[in-house]
Design a protein around this motif. Structure first.
Motif, mmCIF file in Angstrom:
data_model
loop_
_atom_site.group_PDB
_atom_site.id
_atom_site.type_symbol
_atom_site.label_atom_id
_atom_site.label_comp_id
_atom_site.label_asym_id
_atom_site.label_seq_id
_atom_site.Cartn_x
_atom_site.Cartn_y
_atom_site.Cartn_z
ATOM 1 N N TYR A 55 11.752 -2.105 -44.735
ATOM 2 C CA TYR A 55 10.273 -1.746 -44.723
ATOM 3 C C TYR A 55 10.335 -1.156 -46.062
ATOM 4 N N ARG A 56 9.563 -1.714 -46.869
ATOM 5 C CA ARG A 56 9.290 -0.490 -48.134
ATOM 6 C C ARG A 56 7.729 -0.807 -48.522
ATOM 7 N N GLN A 57 6.788 -0.214 -48.676
ATOM 8 C CA GLN A 57 5.573 -0.327 -48.591
ATOM 9 C C GLN A 57 4.962 -2.179 -48.310
ATOM 10 N N THR A 58 4.461 -3.038 -49.434
ATOM 11 C CA THR A 58 4.727 -3.997 -49.111
ATOM 12 C C THR A 58 5.367 -4.975 -48.193
ATOM 13 N N SER A 59 6.781 -4.645 -48.554
ATOM 14 C CA SER A 59 7.907 -5.517 -48.686
ATOM 15 C C SER A 59 8.597 -5.429 -46.937
ATOM 16 N N ALA A 60 8.976 -6.359 -46.390
ATOM 17 C CA ALA A 60 9.850 -6.286 -45.162
ATOM 18 C C ALA A 60 10.680 -6.677 -44.625
ATOM 19 N N ARG A 62 13.875 -8.463 -41.316
ATOM 20 C CA ARG A 62 13.945 -8.229 -40.472
ATOM 21 C C ARG A 62 15.700 -8.824 -39.965
ATOM 22 N N GLU A 81 15.187 -7.927 -50.578
ATOM 23 C CA GLU A 81 13.714 -7.604 -50.738
ATOM 24 C C GLU A 81 13.603 -6.236 -51.349
ATOM 25 N N ASP A 83 15.829 -4.673 -53.589
ATOM 26 C CA ASP A 83 16.153 -4.197 -55.355
ATOM 27 C C ASP A 83 15.846 -3.384 -55.922
#
Lengths: 251, 250
Positions: A55-60, A62, A81, A83
């Motif tokens: 995850y990072r900020q609003t990206s995730a 799984r 997601e 890069d």
């Protein structure tokens, strides 16, 4: 203000050394990761699910890693997601798959990946160059996310500045003081507290002469413990001596 | 249509100065030179354009539009492009900071207009970047995020502000679906009455409850229905509650 969350189901905290993530970057596409998970000592049910989230900020993203007994990494661990993958963090979850499906049995959060070939020495302070104007640095602190040292973006081209003895001596002891004050505001951090608080507490306790933080602290005790940690850090880092050497070298 | 640009350091400085001026008396229009002069901005490499005269009734329509424009760009590159979002703010300034009946603008705090990119606790507060990042996070099914984006561009809304502040919540399909089910009224396209207030059952409480539950449950594994059923009784008042009087976009 710290808000304590209750671990009312007995979820275990997976130790950082038992959940290591290694990143392999490539110029030809997104980075991939490898998870090295040691879960045998925790007594999790064999059929419990193992999940890794990036995850990072609003990206995730799984990734399912099979079960505790039969670990099976996914076909691809490409971080499409993320890069480039700078700043990405990971969490590992062990999830009940029986009649209490979805219950978290164990977790590790805020895992920083290491690069392939890099030693897993833990870095606990993120430095980002995102301050504008005339402010040189600012500490970003809250009750959930790990602390972050924000530095004036004009210093981005001179990253060595923050390792320079004068900057180090003037900034880092104060950074440590502010972080530790927040970490032990309600006593020694434990289950239910953000992992960064425990990480910083352990760091302070690893300094020469610093005793473990008491479980319960009043304001004066807390301030005294923090002060001892800052002194120990400054002493170990020879902050003033190195500061002076640079000053005298320039005079 | 105008090709996308990004403000450079000098442009960002000038934008701050201009916002200081507008903030002082609430009056002023975006200087053309700040948007197009090569000394303060540069073209974005992708070469894509935006319709500068387009208006957006809700943050949702804005987010869908800019996502369609930026669809080919990597999330990281776009999300980190402070100069781009600042420039877009200037382009759509009359919508992100509209004048009232007497011609005065209500200028909000600075991260609403110039994003604080590296500060993940406040970057989502940007009035244009915030909605886009929510739709990008749910681009497999953007309608899911409608409830978070029903307000006009200049009004972020309580549900979005509360949920977007937590990475583990805003990226969760189940959380966003639960928030939508509680606070969004599909028949009007607006929010249910009371969803913007504080107290029992409100978005602020929902976030507190979900954060507690996230410590003990994996939301993806339990699913939306089970998560919904775990909510305390205080949230039931929003099921079937009437919608706000005002139509969306007002």
């Amino acid at each position: 203000m710290t808000t304590r969350r209750l671990n009312f189901t007995g979820r275990q905290r997976i130790r950082v050394e038992d959940a290591r993530i290694t990143l392999e970057t490539s110029t030809r596409g997104p980075a991939e990761f490898e998870a090295s998970l040691r879960l045998s000592e925790y007594g999790f049910p064999a059929d419990a699910l193992v999940v890794v989230e990036a995850y990072r900020q609003t990206s995730a993203m799984r990734f399912d890693f099979g079960t505790v007994a039969f670990r099976q990494p996914p076909d691809s661990t490409k971080l499409v997601e993320f890069d480039p993958p700078d700043g990405v963090r990971f969490r590992v979850k062990v999830v009940d798959a029986s009649d209490r499906r979805g219950l978290l049995l164990g977790s590790a959060d805020e895992i920083r990946p290491t690069s392939l070939g890099e030693s897993p020495a833990q870095c606990i302070l993120d430095v980002v160059f995102d301050l504008f104007g005339e402010e040189v640095w600012r500490l970003s602190l809250d009750d959930v996310d790990a602390p972050k040292l924000q530095v004036n973006n004009k210093l981005m081209g001179r990253r060595t500045t923050i390792k320079e003895p004068r900057f180090f001596a003037l900034v880092f002891p104060e950074v440590l003081r502010q972080i530790l004050r927040e970490a032990v505001r309600d006593g020694r951090p434990g289950e239910g507290d953000p992992p960064w608080q425990t990480d910083w507490c352990l760091f302070a306790e690893s300094l020469p002469g610093v005793k473990p933080a008491p479980e319960v602290l009043n304001d004066a005790d807390g301030e005294e413990w923090v002060q001892r940690a800052v002194e120990a850090f400054s002493r170990q880092s020879e902050c003033f001596s190195r500061f002076l050497r640079v000053e005298e070298g320039e005079s | 249509m105008i090709p996308l640009r990004r403000l450079n350091e000098r442009g960002l400085r000038q934008m701050h100065e201009w916002l200081d001026q507008v903030g002082a008396d609430g009056r002023g229009s975006v200087p053309e030179s700040l948007m197009y002069a090569d000394s303060v901005s540069e073209p974005v490499e992708s070469g894509v354009s935006v319709e500068e005269t387009k208006s957006f009734p809700r943050r949702f329509e804005w987010a869908l539009y800019i996502e369609s424009v930026l669809a080919e760009q990597s999330t990281r590159e776009v999300a980190m492009d402070k100069g781009l979002w600042a420039w877009l703010t200037l382009v759509y300034f009359d919508q992100v900071c509209p004048v009232d009946a007497v011609g005065v603008r209500d200028v909000l705090d600075r991260p609403r207009y110039v994003p604080t990119i590296a500060d993940y606790k406040t970057y989502y507060r940007h009035l244009l970047l915030g909605p886009w990042s929510i739709v990008r996070a749910h681009r497999d099914h953007p309608d899911r995020a409608t409830a978070l984006l029903v307000n006009p561009l200049h009004k972020p809304g309580e549900v979005a502000e509360q949920v977007a502040a937590r990475q583990e919540l805003i990226t969760s399909r189940q959380v966003v679906e639960v928030a939508g089910r509680l606070y969004y009224e599909p028949s009007t396209g607006g929010m249910r009455r009371g969803s913007g207030s504080k107290g029992p059952g409100t978005p602020r409480r929902l976030v507190a409850v979900l954060r507690q539950l996230s410590l003990n449950f994996d939301f993806q594994e339990i699913g939306t229905e089970a998560l919904f059923s775990m909510l305390p009784k205080e949230f039931r008042k929003f099921i079937g509650a009437p919608s706000k009087q005002s139509a969306p976009g007002r």
